[in-house]
Write an enzyme that holds these catalytic residues in place. Structure first.
Site, PDB file in Angstrom:
ATOM      1  N   GLU A  38      -3.319   7.672  -4.220  1.00 37.09           N
ATOM      2  CA  GLU A  38      -3.318   6.385  -3.529  1.00 37.09           C
ATOM      3  C   GLU A  38      -3.088   5.258  -4.534  1.00 37.09           C
ATOM      4  O   GLU A  38      -3.798   5.163  -5.541  1.00 37.09           O
ATOM      5  CB  GLU A  38      -4.644   6.174  -2.803  1.00 37.09           C
ATOM      6  CG  GLU A  38      -4.699   4.872  -2.006  1.00 37.09           C
ATOM      7  CD  GLU A  38      -6.031   4.684  -1.296  1.00 37.09           C
ATOM      8  OE1 GLU A  38      -6.046   4.637  -0.055  1.00 37.09           O
ATOM      9  OE2 GLU A  38      -7.061   4.596  -2.000  1.00 37.09           O
TER      10      GLU A  38
ATOM     11  N   TYR B  12       0.855  -1.192   0.000  1.00 37.65           N
ATOM     12  CA  TYR B  12       0.000   0.000   0.000  1.00 37.65           C
ATOM     13  C   TYR B  12       0.888   1.237   0.000  1.00 37.65           C
ATOM     14  O   TYR B  12       1.876   1.307   0.733  1.00 37.65           O
ATOM     15  CB  TYR B  12      -0.915   0.034   1.234  1.00 37.65           C
ATOM     16  CG  TYR B  12      -1.721   1.315   1.333  1.00 37.65           C
ATOM     17  CD1 TYR B  12      -2.980   1.404   0.753  1.00 37.65           C
ATOM     18  CD2 TYR B  12      -1.204   2.444   1.979  1.00 37.65           C
ATOM     19  CE1 TYR B  12      -3.714   2.586   0.822  1.00 37.65           C
ATOM     20  CE2 TYR B  12      -1.928   3.625   2.040  1.00 37.65           C
ATOM     21  CZ  TYR B  12      -3.184   3.684   1.460  1.00 37.65           C
ATOM     22  OH  TYR B  12      -3.904   4.855   1.513  1.00 37.65           O
TER      23      TYR B  12
END
Length: 386
Positions: free
Chosen positions: A197, A109
């Site tokens: 993101e 992530y």
């Protein structure tokens, strides 16, 4: 402002970030024709809506053949996806994206956002990707690493290495990840992004770094500086009332409650919603009419509130400074003439010309309930909307 995944990946690619090859379209036929240009054993089909959680909602399919892809595209296109971010109404799928499959070894992530408290840019990295970062933050907070970068300086190799340290990459993969961080930072600064993101960021079995999913949001207040970004806006993904509010230069956000709110000033609007919740009510919207709103602007705002069928009552909370209370009252009455209003309205006025405003509302024959302060107003609107 939000954009679709395929648009985010096109922007990332433009700045040198590694993304899978992909095509997008609005019909099954368009998707199939474009997909023939891809070089892949499997096809990854993704619904394009402004929301996360698409996979869990059935919006992502992996297919082996063009025939399977056609069936999946027919199934997803036009479907309403309900995710943890769309609310119960969900979002209708009007665009699809197909990309080449990847030979995944590890998932990470990575995100980049503004840390307002520190006045820096924060990179968030985690060894576990492909799932909700919020869930990891609750269950495994120690796995999330935050690295802050000074916005007034170029990002250094040392900064980049700190950001990706948790990924435990080596050799060429490490160099690729450092280059990716620099690309993300450049987009963030040059395009006035508020969030980038990558979830998941993957390491393939061929030892390549790849942005498998991407989300980019931009600062609405800076969009005027980036016409190329403004062109990416998809009005189909936005609430029609919020679109109209922007045209009228009103700050409006629809919520799930049943008490409409009209307030001047963002801080006062937030306080009004908080106190409604405190007394057991639920706001239907955030609406700041601004400090110098005209009668027509107030009238438009009032109509926006009434266009929400969930609204069972309205709380008007105005502290007149630049915004005169009599102007507010005239706008409300004008809107009322054009629409049938059979719901209670609680009004708290204070400040400039509040007595004139109060008189105008009293003489309008609307179902007005007066309140002397915000607490009394909140209690009264909650009571009459129960």
């Amino acid at each position: 402002m939000n954009i679709h995944e395929y648009q985010a990946k096109e922007l990332l690619k433009r700045f040198g970030a590694p993304v899978p090859n992909g095509v997008h379209g609005s019909t099954t036929e368009e998707i199939l024709n474009k997909t023939k240009l891809l070089n892949t054993e499997k096809y990854v089909l993704k619904a394009q809506i402004h929301s996360g959680g698409r996979g869990k909602a059935g919006g992502i399919k992996i297919t082996n053949t063009l025939e399977e892809l056609k069936q999946a595209a027919d199934q997803i296109l036009g479907k309403t996806l309900v995710t943890n971010q769309t609310g119960p109404k969900g979002k209708k799928v009007k665009k699809l994206y197909v990309e080449e499959s990847s030979n995944i070894d590890k998932e990470f992530y990575l995100s980049c956002l503004v840390d307002r408290a520190k006045s820096k840019i924060a990179f968030i990295s985690c060894l576990e990707g492909g799932m909700d970062i919020e869930e990891i933050a609750i269950k495994k907070p120690e796995k999330i690493i935050t690295t802050r970068v000074d916005v007034e300086k170029e990002i250094s190799d040392t900064d980049c290495e700190r950001i990706i340290e948790v990924f435990k990459l080596e050799y060429d993969a490490k160099d690729q990840a450092i280059d990716l961080i620099k690309s993300i930072y450049k987009i963030f600064i040059e395009k006035d992004a508020s969030l980038i993101e990558i979830n998941p960021l993957v390491l393939t079995k061929e030892n390549n770094i790849l942005c498998l999913d991407a989300k980019i949001n931009f600062d609405d207040n800076a969009i005027f500086r980036h016409p190329d970004i403004s062109e990416l806006r998809d009005l189909n993904e936005e609430d029609p009332i919020e679109i109209e509010a922007k045209k009228k230069e009103l700050s409006y956000i629809k919520l799930d409650g049943n008490i409409g709110c009209m307030v001047n000033g963002a801080g006062l609007a937030m306080a009004t919603m908080d106190i409604i919740k405190l007394f057991g009510g639920s706001p239907a919207n955030f609406l700041d009419v601004g400090g110098g709103a005209s009668k027509d602007k107030v009238s438009a705002a009032f109509k926006m509130i009434l266009s929400d069928k969930n609204v069972k009552g309205i709380l008007i909370n105005i502290f007149g400074g630049i915004m005169r209370c009599d102007v507010l009252a005239l706008g409300v009455v004008e809107a009322a003439k054009e629409m049938e209003i059979d719901i209670p309205i609680v009004v708290r006025l204070a400040g400039t010309n509040y007595e004139k405003g109060k008189k105008i509302l009293e003489e309008s024959k609307l179902k007005i309930i007066s309140a002397s302060d915000l607490s009394e107003a909140a209690k009264k609107i909650v009571k009459v909307t129960k």
